[in-house]
Design a protein around this motif. Structure first.
Motif, mmCIF file in Angstrom:
data_model
loop_
_atom_site.group_PDB
_atom_site.id
_atom_site.type_symbol
_atom_site.label_atom_id
_atom_site.label_comp_id
_atom_site.label_asym_id
_atom_site.label_seq_id
_atom_site.Cartn_x
_atom_site.Cartn_y
_atom_site.Cartn_z
ATOM 1 N N GLY A 95 24.629 -7.517 -2.962
ATOM 2 C CA GLY A 95 23.264 -8.501 -1.811
ATOM 3 C C GLY A 95 24.156 -8.168 -0.861
ATOM 4 O O GLY A 95 23.998 -8.624 0.207
ATOM 5 N N GLY A 96 25.608 -8.150 -0.899
ATOM 6 C CA GLY A 96 26.920 -8.374 0.251
ATOM 7 C C GLY A 96 26.958 -10.151 1.126
ATOM 8 O O GLY A 96 27.205 -9.735 1.739
ATOM 9 N N SER B 124 28.675 -12.144 -1.079
ATOM 10 C CA SER B 124 29.805 -12.654 -0.824
ATOM 11 C C SER B 124 30.979 -11.757 -0.697
ATOM 12 O O SER B 124 31.768 -11.540 1.093
ATOM 13 N N LEU B 125 30.457 -10.321 -0.358
ATOM 14 C CA LEU B 125 31.652 -9.019 0.412
ATOM 15 C C LEU B 125 32.071 -9.131 1.645
ATOM 16 O O LEU B 125 32.575 -9.365 2.756
ATOM 17 N N ALA C 89 20.997 -5.151 -13.090
ATOM 18 C CA ALA C 89 22.653 -5.994 -12.046
ATOM 19 C C ALA C 89 22.097 -6.289 -10.991
ATOM 20 O O ALA C 89 22.451 -7.077 -10.005
ATOM 21 N N ALA D 137 23.154 -20.837 -3.453
ATOM 22 C CA ALA D 137 22.300 -20.952 -1.910
ATOM 23 C C ALA D 137 21.241 -20.926 -1.208
ATOM 24 O O ALA D 137 21.041 -21.885 -1.492
ATOM 25 N N ASP D 138 20.677 -20.215 -0.923
ATOM 26 C CA ASP D 138 19.257 -20.585 0.017
ATOM 27 C C ASP D 138 18.016 -19.437 0.216
ATOM 28 O O ASP D 138 18.497 -18.735 -0.698
ATOM 29 N N THR E 204 22.714 -10.870 -6.068
ATOM 30 C CA THR E 204 21.778 -10.473 -7.281
ATOM 31 C C THR E 204 23.155 -10.874 -8.239
ATOM 32 O O THR E 204 24.012 -11.605 -8.061
ATOM 33 N N ASN F 60 30.900 -19.903 -8.337
ATOM 34 C CA ASN F 60 29.537 -19.136 -8.088
ATOM 35 C C ASN F 60 29.201 -19.360 -9.399
ATOM 36 O O ASN F 60 29.272 -20.326 -10.906
ATOM 37 N N GLU G 132 34.283 1.245 -12.707
ATOM 38 C CA GLU G 132 33.296 0.518 -13.531
ATOM 39 C C GLU G 132 32.144 -0.116 -12.498
ATOM 40 O O GLU G 132 32.369 -0.757 -11.495
ATOM 41 N N LYS H 259 23.968 -29.704 -11.370
ATOM 42 C CA LYS H 259 25.136 -28.777 -10.134
ATOM 43 C C LYS H 259 25.340 -30.396 -9.030
ATOM 44 O O LYS H 259 23.789 -30.653 -8.948
ATOM 45 N N ASP I 4 25.489 -25.220 -0.651
ATOM 46 C CA ASP I 4 26.949 -25.342 -0.656
ATOM 47 C C ASP I 4 26.930 -24.795 -2.150
ATOM 48 O O ASP I 4 26.438 -24.946 -3.122
HETATM 49 C C1 LIG Z 1 25.420 -19.530 2.602
HETATM 50 C C2 LIG Z 1 25.930 -18.981 0.746
HETATM 51 C C3 LIG Z 1 25.525 -19.821 0.074
HETATM 52 C C4 LIG Z 1 26.037 -19.359 -0.760
HETATM 53 N N1 LIG Z 1 26.034 -20.354 -2.521
HETATM 54 C C5 LIG Z 1 26.300 -19.582 -3.889
HETATM 55 C C6 LIG Z 1 26.433 -21.118 -4.897
HETATM 56 O O1 LIG Z 1 25.623 -21.877 -4.098
HETATM 57 N N2 LIG Z 1 26.671 -20.445 -5.484
HETATM 58 C C7 LIG Z 1 26.473 -19.394 -5.800
HETATM 59 O O2 LIG Z 1 26.550 -18.922 -7.403
HETATM 60 N N3 LIG Z 1 26.412 -18.189 -4.851
HETATM 61 C C8 LIG Z 1 26.227 -18.933 -3.778
HETATM 62 N N4 LIG Z 1 26.350 -17.873 -2.741
HETATM 63 C C9 LIG Z 1 27.383 -16.343 -2.934
HETATM 64 C C10 LIG Z 1 25.973 -15.600 -2.895
HETATM 65 O O3 LIG Z 1 25.137 -16.252 -4.386
HETATM 66 C C11 LIG Z 1 26.443 -13.830 -3.492
HETATM 67 O O4 LIG Z 1 24.840 -12.891 -2.853
HETATM 68 C C12 LIG Z 1 26.999 -13.137 -4.763
HETATM 69 O O5 LIG Z 1 28.281 -13.974 -5.063
HETATM 70 C C13 LIG Z 1 27.656 -12.169 -5.044
HETATM 71 O O6 LIG Z 1 26.204 -11.386 -5.390
HETATM 72 P P1 LIG Z 1 25.729 -9.813 -4.032
HETATM 73 O O7 LIG Z 1 25.038 -9.205 -4.922
HETATM 74 O O8 LIG Z 1 25.911 -10.046 -2.580
HETATM 75 O O9 LIG Z 1 27.310 -8.928 -3.832
HETATM 76 P P2 LIG Z 1 28.451 -8.504 -3.638
HETATM 77 O O10 LIG Z 1 28.698 -9.486 -2.024
HETATM 78 O O11 LIG Z 1 27.976 -7.536 -2.765
HETATM 79 O O12 LIG Z 1 29.393 -7.864 -3.668
HETATM 80 C C14 LIG Z 1 30.617 -9.172 -4.476
HETATM 81 C C15 LIG Z 1 31.358 -8.912 -5.301
HETATM 82 O O13 LIG Z 1 30.973 -7.878 -6.197
HETATM 83 C C16 LIG Z 1 31.268 -6.196 -6.982
HETATM 84 N N5 LIG Z 1 30.250 -6.004 -6.666
HETATM 85 C C17 LIG Z 1 28.602 -6.190 -6.845
HETATM 86 N N6 LIG Z 1 28.041 -5.911 -7.179
HETATM 87 C C18 LIG Z 1 28.906 -4.968 -8.977
HETATM 88 C C19 LIG Z 1 27.873 -4.483 -9.270
HETATM 89 N N7 LIG Z 1 27.037 -4.137 -10.127
HETATM 90 N N8 LIG Z 1 29.357 -3.877 -10.222
HETATM 91 C C20 LIG Z 1 30.555 -4.491 -10.340
HETATM 92 N N9 LIG Z 1 31.267 -4.567 -9.582
HETATM 93 C C21 LIG Z 1 30.006 -4.999 -8.336
HETATM 94 C C22 LIG Z 1 31.151 -6.271 -4.970
HETATM 95 O O14 LIG Z 1 32.468 -4.861 -5.441
HETATM 96 C C23 LIG Z 1 32.310 -7.158 -4.446
HETATM 97 O O15 LIG Z 1 33.690 -7.445 -5.121
HETATM 98 C C24 LIG Z 1 26.674 -18.066 -1.367
HETATM 99 C C25 LIG Z 1 26.358 -17.023 -0.254
HETATM 100 C C26 LIG Z 1 26.021 -16.980 0.595
HETATM 101 C C27 LIG Z 1 26.802 -16.327 1.989
#
Ligand SMILES: Cc1cc2nc3c(=O)[nH]c(=O)nc-3n(C[C@H](O)[C@H](O)[C@H](O)COP(=O)(O)OP(=O)(O)OC[C@H]3O[C@@H](n4cnc5c(N)ncnc54)[C@H](O)[C@@H]3O)c2cc1C
Length: 287
Positions: free
Chosen positions: A33-34, A36-37, A74, A102-103, A111, A123, A165, A185, A192
């Motif tokens: 989803g990008g 966190s990254l 996933a 999040a929002d 994801t 998280n 992996e 929570k 947050d």
């Molecule tokens: C404003 C804001 C508020 C947020 N608040 C919260 C919150 O309250 N609670 C919460 O839990 N999260 C929160 N988040 C985080 C959000 O849920 C992220 O989307 C989540 O942490 C990461 O998921 P992603 O799909 O975006 O992963 P990415 O950012 O794309 O990846 C995160 C990491 O996981 C790895 N990765 C991703 N998918 C896989 C896979 N299938 N297999 C192996 N490695 C993988 C990536 O390589 C990277 O290292 C927030 C984010 C923002 C921007």
């Protein structure tokens, strides 16, 4: 705000993505989803030379029932979990708790796999998967293996995932009829991360606790299950005293980091409060 330069790859199958991870090595990162990254890259905390986008891989999507389990791809985004009739019916905790993550915009991209793989103690999915007794299916060059949530979270940003992996699916047992559940929570504002969070899954039989799992968010270097809190309830009638004992056990297990969300004493006290509220809310849902 400005991320460093990187090469972009968009494989169409899990096997292609694994091959890319193998050939590019530790200079490459999977892009889910990008949400966190990309924030980390924009602050230059992470500077991968290659991003492997796994958004165009259909086999990583979808929510389906397999026997007594619900299997979640996933790459399923938070809003799909919330909207899933299957999860609402079979594992309602997993359809409800993401409303606190999040929002709306972030939940359209973020994801479940990314939330778990990231290994951030803040998280929410890690503690939820511990409470659900989830199993993660990981795929690498040697094939697939399954790791229990209990064995997956090793430390802050450290998990059992190997560099080559991919987490392909999350498997959760369907709730037995009458199962109660709650995710409490405490946060400073919508969107947050938790100051303190507690996930509880509970079953009552003849007035006594016949099944209980309790896990904590952002109260240790990684999400933790609290067996001592569960032991305080299991086999006992639910009472103010047994709930207080479980809350006390959670406070003893908590090992929070001091930051702008509060000092150690405050967060520890909130661990107890969240566990207490989550047990009460879960009990109210038991039938
Ligand atoms: C404003 C804001 C508020 C947020 N608040 C919260 C919150 O309250 N609670 C919460 O839990 N999260 C929160 N988040 C985080 C959000 O849920 C992220 O989307 C989540 O942490 C990461 O998921 P992603 O799909 O975006 O992963 P990415 O950012 O794309 O990846 C995160 C990491 O996981 C790895 N990765 C991703 N998918 C896989 C896979 N299938 N297999 C192996 N490695 C993988 C990536 O390589 C990277 O290292 C927030 C984010 C923002 C921007």
């Amino acid at each position: 705000m400005i991320p460093p330069a990187f090469d972009y790859h968009a494989p169409r199958t899990v096997d292609e993505a694994i091959a890319l991870l193998g050939s590019l090595g530790s200079d490459a990162k999977l892009l889910a989803g990008g949400h966190s990254l990309l924030p980390m890259m924009k602050l230059r905390f992470a500077q991968p030379a290659h991003l492997i986008d796994i958004n165009r891989i259909p086999e990583l999507r979808g929510i389906r029932e397999e026997g007594n389990e619900v299997v979640i791809g996933a790459m399923t985004v938070e809003n799909e979990l919330i909207a899933s009739p299957l999860l609402q019916a079979k594992v309602p905790l997993l359809a409800d708790a993401p409303k606190q993550i999040a929002d709306p915009q972030v939940r359209n991209r973020g994801t479940i796999g990314g939330d778990i793989a990231h290994g951030d103690p803040g998280n929410d999915h890690p503690a939820i998967s511990l409470a659900l007794d989830a199993t993660f299916d990981l795929q690498g060059p040697q094939g697939k293996r399954s790791v229990k949530a209990a064995d997956f979270f090793l430390g802050t940003y450290t998990t059992a995932l190997a560099e080559d992996e991919i987490m392909v699916a999350i498997r959760v047992p369907a709730f037995a009829p009458g199962t109660g559940w709650a995710y409490e929570k405490l946060k400073r504002k919508t969107g947050d991360w938790a100051t303190a969070g507690a996930a509880v899954v509970l079953r009552l039989s003849g007035g006594s606790v016949s099944h209980v799992r309790i896990a904590l968010t952002n109260l240790a270097p990684m999400a933790i299950r609290v067996p001592a809190a569960e032991a305080a309830l299991l086999g006992q009638p639910l009472s103010a005293a047994s709930i207080a004992a479980a809350a006390q056990a959670a406070q003893t297990a908590a090992d929070p980091a001091e930051d702008l969300r509060g000092d150690i004493a405050y967060k520890t006290a909130m661990a107890g409060q969240m566990v207490k509220r989550a047990i009460q809310a879960a009990a109210a849902r038991c039938s």
